[in-house]
Scaffold this active site. Structure first.
Site, short mmCIF file in Angstrom:
data_model
loop_
_atom_site.label_atom_id
_atom_site.label_comp_id
_atom_site.label_asym_id
_atom_site.label_seq_id
_atom_site.Cartn_x
_atom_site.Cartn_y
_atom_site.Cartn_z
N GLY A 31 30.48 -33.66 26.21
CA GLY A 31 30.64 -33.29 24.80
C GLY A 31 31.19 -31.90 24.59
CG HIS A 37 36.55 -33.07 26.43
ND1 HIS A 37 36.12 -31.85 25.98
CD2 HIS A 37 35.83 -33.32 27.54
CE1 HIS A 37 35.18 -31.38 26.79
NE2 HIS A 37 34.98 -32.24 27.74
CD GLN A 153 33.61 -34.07 37.43
OE1 GLN A 153 32.61 -33.37 37.31
NE2 GLN A 153 34.34 -34.42 36.39
NE ARG A 187 29.09 -24.20 32.24
CZ ARG A 187 29.06 -25.34 32.95
NH1 ARG A 187 30.18 -25.89 33.35
NH2 ARG A 187 27.91 -25.91 33.25
P1 AMP Z 1 33.01 -32.20 30.83
O1 AMP Z 1 32.68 -32.54 29.42
O2 AMP Z 1 33.26 -30.76 31.07
O3 AMP Z 1 32.07 -32.85 31.82
O4 AMP Z 1 34.42 -32.89 31.11
C1 AMP Z 1 34.65 -34.24 30.86
C2 AMP Z 1 36.00 -34.63 31.43
O5 AMP Z 1 37.01 -33.82 30.84
C3 AMP Z 1 36.09 -34.41 32.96
O6 AMP Z 1 36.83 -35.47 33.54
C4 AMP Z 1 36.85 -33.10 33.04
O7 AMP Z 1 37.58 -32.95 34.24
C5 AMP Z 1 37.79 -33.24 31.86
N1 AMP Z 1 38.29 -31.93 31.43
C6 AMP Z 1 37.57 -30.82 31.15
N2 AMP Z 1 38.37 -29.78 30.84
C7 AMP Z 1 39.66 -30.26 30.95
C8 AMP Z 1 40.94 -29.67 30.77
N3 AMP Z 1 41.09 -28.41 30.41
N4 AMP Z 1 42.03 -30.46 30.97
C9 AMP Z 1 41.89 -31.76 31.34
N5 AMP Z 1 40.71 -32.37 31.51
C10 AMP Z 1 39.60 -31.63 31.32
#
Ligand code: AMP
Length: 286
Positions: A31, A37, A153, A187
């Site tokens: 989220g 996202h 990841q 973050r």
């Molecule tokens: P998170 O909410 O941080 O767990 O991220 C959810 C998904 O969004 C994961 O697959 C992340 O790798 C992807 N994600 C987060 N930040 C970015 C970004 N700047 N560009 C592309 N994908 C992202």
């Protein structure tokens, strides 16, 4: 758009879609959405009949001293943003349902999780692979889209899906950046205004590394020492790691020959940021 909290309701709905021959795509998230996202959601939207997005801040992937309780959360904002990209279902489960009392089963991917974030965040990947396995069993997707911003990841999930013969396709998407080049992250809201230039040293170090590579440099030690100099030259920075790794094994390499990724984790003030770049690919920094 449907909002589903219950695990059994999500499973029932996913099964009914599958019985109708519908294709389900899935974007797991914690989220507090940003363009990164939304980009994953747009891609997932195109390849399926039903797009499910999960919003779940997974306690199993946070260490005791990490930011689980302060992690930014805003369901209403996320709900509105999801609407703009045509999400069909938000799956928004509760901790007590995901990890009920007496929960004791974890999924562990071995070698590729040993380096980088696996060193500084010992329970992190076990938490990720466990929650993703659970979410895959709940949402029953035909494909799931992940960001390569979290490169280790992405590699770990691909490894797990192959090793466990999970019946879904994993799609990886490039990192989406702010106008100044900073990799988007939930973050980033933690960053204070005067820390922002220091946060940009991550992408600047990756650009510098690519430039050295373009000039023919292949020795990791030389590229890494220049990158580290750039980062530590800025205030508020504390390097967790800056490494060059093989993109399949995620182990350090001394000399770049095949496909290699430079991955870094740097604390800027109290905010831990990560970024990476696969040599030879477009960095898309600005
Ligand atoms: P998170 O909410 O941080 O767990 O991220 C959810 C998904 O969004 C994961 O697959 C992340 O790798 C992807 N994600 C987060 N930040 C970015 C970004 N700047 N560009 C592309 N994908 C992202």
């Amino acid at each position: 758009m449907k909002i589903i909290n219950s695990i059994t309701e999500m499973q029932f709905y996913a099964e009914s879609l599958r019985l109708q021959g519908k294709k389900i795509s899935f974007v797991p998230t914690m989220g507090y959405f940003h363009e990164g996202h939304l980009d994953l959601m747009r891609v997932a939207r195109k390849v399926s009949d039903c797009l499910v997005v999960s919003i779940y801040v997974n306690p199993a992937q946070f260490g005791p001293k990490e930011d689980f309780s302060s992690y930014p959360r805003d369901f209403d904002r996320d709900h509105q943003m999801a609407q703009t990209v045509g999400v069909d279902v938000i799956f928004y489960p509760a901790d007590k349902d995901m990890y009920p009392d007496n929960y004791q089963t974890y999924v562990n991917v071995e070698k590729v999780t040993n380096n980088l974030c696996g060193i500084s965040r010992p329970v992190f990947f076990r938490g990720i692979t466990t929650v993703c396995t659970k979410l895959f069993n709940i949402v029953k997707p035909h494909c799931a889209v992940f960001g390569k911003k979290d490169y280790q990841q992405y590699v770990t999930i691909k490894r797990m899906v192959a090793d466990l013969n999970l019946d879904l396709e994993i799609i990886g998407m490039p990192t989406v950046r702010e106008h100044d080049g900073l990799a988007m992250s939930s973050r980033n809201v933690y960053l204070k205004e005067d820390e922002r230039p220091s946060a940009l040293t991550l992408v600047n170090a990756l650009e510098l590394a690519q430039k050295l590579y373009d000039k023919g440099e292949r020795k990791s030690s030389i590229i890494l020492s220049e990158a580290k100099k750039l980062i530590t030259g800025a205030p508020f920075t504390e390097i967790d790691y800056v490494k060059i790794c093989d993109t399949t094994t995620m182990m350090d390499i001394e000399e770049i020959s095949g496909e290699a990724v430079m991955a870094l984790a740097v604390k800027v003030g109290t905010t831990r940021l990560i970024d990476n770049h696969v040599f030879g690919e477009k960095l898309n920094a600005q």
